[in-house]
Design an enzyme around this catalytic site. Structure first.
Site, PDB file in Angstrom:
ATOM      1  N   GLY A 177       0.819  -1.024  -0.009  1.00 50.15           N
ATOM      2  CA  GLY A 177       0.072   0.015   0.022  1.00 50.15           C
ATOM      3  C   GLY A 177       0.964   1.210  -0.031  1.00 50.15           C
ATOM      4  O   GLY A 177       0.496   2.012  -0.669  1.00 50.15           O
ATOM      5  N   ILE A 203       4.935   2.001   5.425  1.00 48.24           N
ATOM      6  CA  ILE A 203       3.582   1.845   4.526  1.00 48.24           C
ATOM      7  C   ILE A 203       2.562   2.868   4.549  1.00 48.24           C
ATOM      8  O   ILE A 203       2.887   4.168   5.342  1.00 48.24           O
ATOM      9  CB  ILE A 203       2.663   0.439   5.183  1.00 48.24           C
ATOM     10  N   ASP A 204       1.649   2.927   3.926  1.00 43.50           N
ATOM     11  CA  ASP A 204       0.707   4.099   3.731  1.00 43.50           C
ATOM     12  C   ASP A 204       0.134   4.709   5.066  1.00 43.50           C
ATOM     13  O   ASP A 204       0.018   3.792   5.938  1.00 43.50           O
ATOM     14  CB  ASP A 204      -0.439   3.998   2.756  1.00 43.50           C
ATOM     15  N   LYS A 205      -0.252   6.037   4.882  1.00 40.96           N
ATOM     16  CA  LYS A 205      -1.034   6.496   6.045  1.00 40.96           C
ATOM     17  C   LYS A 205      -2.319   5.642   6.245  1.00 40.96           C
ATOM     18  O   LYS A 205      -2.515   5.019   7.353  1.00 40.96           O
ATOM     19  CB  LYS A 205      -1.309   7.879   5.676  1.00 40.96           C
TER      20      LYS A 205
END
Length: 363
Positions: free
Chosen positions: A26, A172-174
């Site tokens: 992600g 990884i993404d927020k």
């Protein structure tokens, strides 16, 4: 000699190969940010790039660190990664890239809740909650995981949150939840960073996607790069072409749920938004993924009741339904194989239960 942002050259840090290793699905592995740039003089004699950078950067880095950085792919000449024995020629553009923007401000320790799954003298493993940014930057200078780690290590004199030789090995993404490993020493970060770079770590993600992929398991191989029309998104390009970077995702359907499916994704490579982009490419965007079109109703016959059901589902889980569930690696000091699993978080669990109930009553 010519370089940009000359005031930055003497104000940053030593290079570390682990700084360029970034994992995720992600959030993206190996999205690189330029930290240093030099343009060789017209009269430049042939010189190994590691010696060239030592001469240009002085005390900013050692030759050993530069060689490690080259091995990890973060020394570029004219935009392409080179090994440390590459010989710099006149007018070559030599850049040093890392996996995060330069910190513009001193890291502030903040007392923020974080779920520490494991910790010893060398590393810790965190189960990051959705909604928390990993690194400061791009307007997010507070409330990040790095700020929380600075607070956690506030009484540890050997840990410097501003020193890239330690800290987060990947990100990884927020709005992606799940497992991350943090190195507490430079040696640990170098060792762990190499494992991510060499793709020997074990990482598995679970996602809820629109539709039921056919076949039920498969391999997606494309290039992934910045969308030419929207720089905030990534896009698929032909595999083997000049646009983007090679990306491979393995997926399998775990549970079909009517108009959606729970899938497992394993990365052979890791590019920015890789799972999100590849599942969209297959015609199955992640549920509630606004950036890639998953926040619209993409399957099912629209009706007032169905529209309301989907709307309620998106209120329960108002982010891309993606979770980094497992993480495995070799301990940098002991050589022991370590394996961790983070349960699917409450928002995704509630989302899945709603779709299970829907599928059971509409089959």
């Amino acid at each position: 000699m010519d370089y940009n942002n000359s005031e930055d050259i003497g104000a940053e840090f030593e290079l570390d190969d682990a700084d360029v290793v970034s994992s995720d699905a992600g959030g993206g592995e190996r999205e690189m940010y330029e930290h240093f740039r030099f343009v060789a003089d017209k009269g430049q004699t042939l010189l190994r790039v590691d010696k060239y950078l030592v001469a240009m950067m002085g005390k900013q880095s050692s030759r050993n660190r530069i060689q490690q950085a080259a091995d990890a792919g973060c020394i570029l000449v004219n935009g392409r990664p080179v090994k440390s024995n590459y010989r710099v020629k006149p007018l070559d553009v030599v850049t040093v890239v890392m996996d995060r923007p330069r910190y513009e401000l001193e890291i502030t320790a903040e007392d923020l809740p974080i779920d520490i799954v494991y910790e010893d003298d060398d590393l810790l493993v965190v189960n990051k909650a959705a909604g928390m940014v990993v690194h400061p930057g791009h307007g997010n200078y507070h409330g990040t995981l790095v700020n929380a780690l600075a607070w956690h290590f506030r009484d540890n004199p050997d840990y410097d949150s501003s020193d890239p030789r330690m800290g987060l090995v990947h990100r990884i993404d927020k709005d992606t939840s799940g497992l991350l490993v943090v190195a507490k020493t430079p040696d640990a970060k170098t060792h762990l960073g190499r494992q991510f770079f060499n793709k020997t770590t074990k990482r598995e993600y679970v996602a809820l996607v629109w539709g039921i992929p056919e076949p039920a398991q498969g391999r997606v191989e494309t290039n992934i790069g910045r969308d030419l029309r929207d720089r905030l998104r990534m896009a698929v390009f032909p595999s083997g072409g000049t646009e983007g970077k090679h990306a491979v995702t393995h997926y399998s359907v775990v549970e079909p749920l009517g108009h959606v499916a729970l899938v497992k994704c394993v990365l052979e490579t890791g590019r920015t938004h890789q799972i999100r982009v590849h599942m969209r490419h297959l015609g199955h965007p992640l549920f509630a993924d606004a950036r890639y079109g998953g926040d619209e109703i993409l399957r099912g016959v629209r009706s007032a009741s169905y529209n309301k059901f989907v709307s309620n589902c998106m209120e329960v889980c108002p982010r891309q339904a993606l979770h980094a569930r497992t993480l495995g690696f070799v301990h940098p000091r002991t050589g022991q194989e370590m394996f961790f699993e983070a349960p699917v978080p409450d928002d995704m669990t509630s989302l899945l239960e709603r779709w299970r109930n829907y599928a059971a009553t509409h089959s």
